[in-house]
Design an enzyme around this catalytic site. Structure first.
Site, PDB file in Angstrom:
ATOM      1  N   LYS A  54     -28.493 -13.374  19.435  1.00  0.00           N
ATOM      2  CA  LYS A  54     -29.006 -12.065  20.010  1.00  0.00           C
ATOM      3  C   LYS A  54     -28.444 -10.872  19.319  1.00  0.00           C
ATOM      4  O   LYS A  54     -28.951  -9.777  19.017  1.00  0.00           O
ATOM      5  CB  LYS A  54     -29.045 -12.401  21.423  1.00  0.00           C
ATOM      6  CG  LYS A  54     -30.068 -13.362  21.984  1.00  0.00           C
ATOM      7  CD  LYS A  54     -29.902 -13.457  23.426  1.00  0.00           C
ATOM      8  CE  LYS A  54     -30.679 -14.883  23.663  1.00  0.00           C
ATOM      9  NZ  LYS A  54     -30.499 -15.283  25.106  1.00  0.00           N
ATOM     10  N   GLN A  98     -26.236 -14.077  29.816  1.00  0.00           N
ATOM     11  CA  GLN A  98     -26.779 -15.242  29.390  1.00  0.00           C
ATOM     12  C   GLN A  98     -26.529 -16.255  30.514  1.00  0.00           C
ATOM     13  O   GLN A  98     -25.332 -16.320  31.134  1.00  0.00           O
ATOM     14  CB  GLN A  98     -25.935 -15.616  28.266  1.00  0.00           C
ATOM     15  CG  GLN A  98     -26.037 -17.010  27.505  1.00  0.00           C
ATOM     16  CD  GLN A  98     -27.546 -16.716  26.894  1.00  0.00           C
ATOM     17  OE1 GLN A  98     -27.781 -15.932  26.531  1.00  0.00           O
ATOM     18  NE2 GLN A  98     -28.176 -18.196  26.859  1.00  0.00           N
ATOM     19  N   ASP A 121     -34.718  -9.452  30.320  1.00  0.00           N
ATOM     20  CA  ASP A 121     -35.186 -10.614  30.589  1.00  0.00           C
ATOM     21  C   ASP A 121     -35.781 -10.925  31.721  1.00  0.00           C
ATOM     22  O   ASP A 121     -36.345 -12.221  32.021  1.00  0.00           O
ATOM     23  CB  ASP A 121     -33.820 -11.859  30.484  1.00  0.00           C
ATOM     24  CG  ASP A 121     -34.433 -12.983  29.708  1.00  0.00           C
ATOM     25  OD1 ASP A 121     -35.638 -13.421  29.201  1.00  0.00           O
ATOM     26  OD2 ASP A 121     -33.924 -14.167  29.826  1.00  0.00           O
TER      27      ASP A 121
END
Ligand code: NAD
Length: 289
Positions: A54, A98, A121
């Site tokens: 990422k 994450q 996200d």
């Protein structure tokens, strides 16, 4: 007839090229690139790989991507302090923590601490709520957004189509169902307690498999001419990466199908880059007098 392959690698490349152009325009207009902070706690090997890519891919398109790797023993207070710092930093447009987090950290407490405008996200309750209400302006989870782009690229007509989503996680299944509903599909969500999953799948014009069970979905579960999006990433007995769908059998019946790997996977990161650019643009638009 064998299905056409929905090539996530090629479509992700196209998305990245679009983002690169948008990032250059943003940087020229605002004197800085969009900023993405990826926060990793601990050393789970899969998470290390995901977060590094990422960071790398975001820098490749001109985003200022930074990985914050914290030790496994980081306390919740320390993690929340970092998130507060990133929330307050004007050069940071996107924050991604994450998952999964180590067990001693409460996922809800951490996700809820991210400023909704920077929640690239889409896991903050404000963004999940906007999505559930069908209201614009929020950020949605990257994997289902990537799946929607695949469907759009294949030209699949969603209005009135029967869509079945297998899996109801907050990361994939639920938001996927909401995004399909927003495009006027008739959506069923199946999960581990669903009875007769095969019969439900056989009705699907669009089938999205996100259960995380290797080859759960057999070829004869696929309706003739269906579009099959396989989100699953599982290791088979030989250690090979496989999806939730029996690809070889399913491709004999489907019209479109995503491979694993090379289908949904590359789209997730591409959608993250897109979300970071959108978040940056939305934040500067809000700051204008
Ligand atoms: P999860 O474990 O949080 O959720 C799995 C869901 O599947 C649950 O809602 C469960 O009820 C359902 N399920 C499990 N077994 C089932 C069964 N036998 N029948 C019907 N439903 C069943 O997982 P997740 O985070 O939603 O991820 C799902 C899969 O997608 C995993 O394989 C994961 O690795 C993969 N994934 C891929 C990407 C990508 O970028 N390609 C991104 C996220 C997740």
């Amino acid at each position: 007839m064998a299905a056409k392959i929905l090539d996530g690698k090629a479509i992700a490349q196209k998305v990245r090229d679009e983002v690169r152009e948008g990032v250059a325009r943003f940087a020229a207009a605002h004197g800085r690139p969009p900023g993405l902070e990826v926060v990793l706690v601990g050393e789970d090997p899969a998470s290390v790989t995901h977060t590094r890519s990422k960071e790398r891919v975001s820098n490749e398109v001109g985003i200022r991507g930074r990985l914050r790797a914290l030790p496994a023993g980081t306390t919740e207070a320390e993690l929340l302090a970092l998130i507060a710092e990133l929330n307050a930093d004007d050069a940071v447009d996107g924050i991604l923590v994450q998952l999964p987090l180590p067990e001693h950290l409460r996922e809800h407490a951490v996700l809820d601490a991210i400023a909704p405008a920077k929640d690239v996200d889409g896991l903050h309750p404000v963004n999940a709520g906007l999505l559930a209400l069908g209201r614009p302006g929020g950020l949605a989870p990257c994997t289902p957004v990537g799946c929607m782009r695949l469907l759009a690229e294949a030209g699949v007509e969603l209005a009135g189509a029967r869509a079945v989503v297998v899996g109801r996680s907050h990361l994939v299944g639920r938001p996927m169902a909401q995004l399909l509903l927003a495009q006027h599909a008739t959506v069923a969500i199946a999960h581990s307690r669903t009875r007769d999953l095969r019969a439900i799948c056989r009705e699907a014009d669009v089938l999205v498999a996100a259960a995380g069970k290797a080859k759960l979905i057999g070829g004869d579960w696929i309706k003739e001419g269906a579009t099959v999006i396989d989100v699953g990433m599982n290791r088979d007995d030989a250690g090979k990466l496989v999806g939730d769908v029996d690809f070889e059998a399913a491709r004999e019946r489907a019209a479109w199908i995503t491979p694993v790997p090379g289908g949904v996977g590359p789209m997730t990161i591409a959608s993250l880059l897109e979300a970071t650019l959108r978040a940056a643009e939305a934040r500067v638009a809000k700051q204008r007098p």
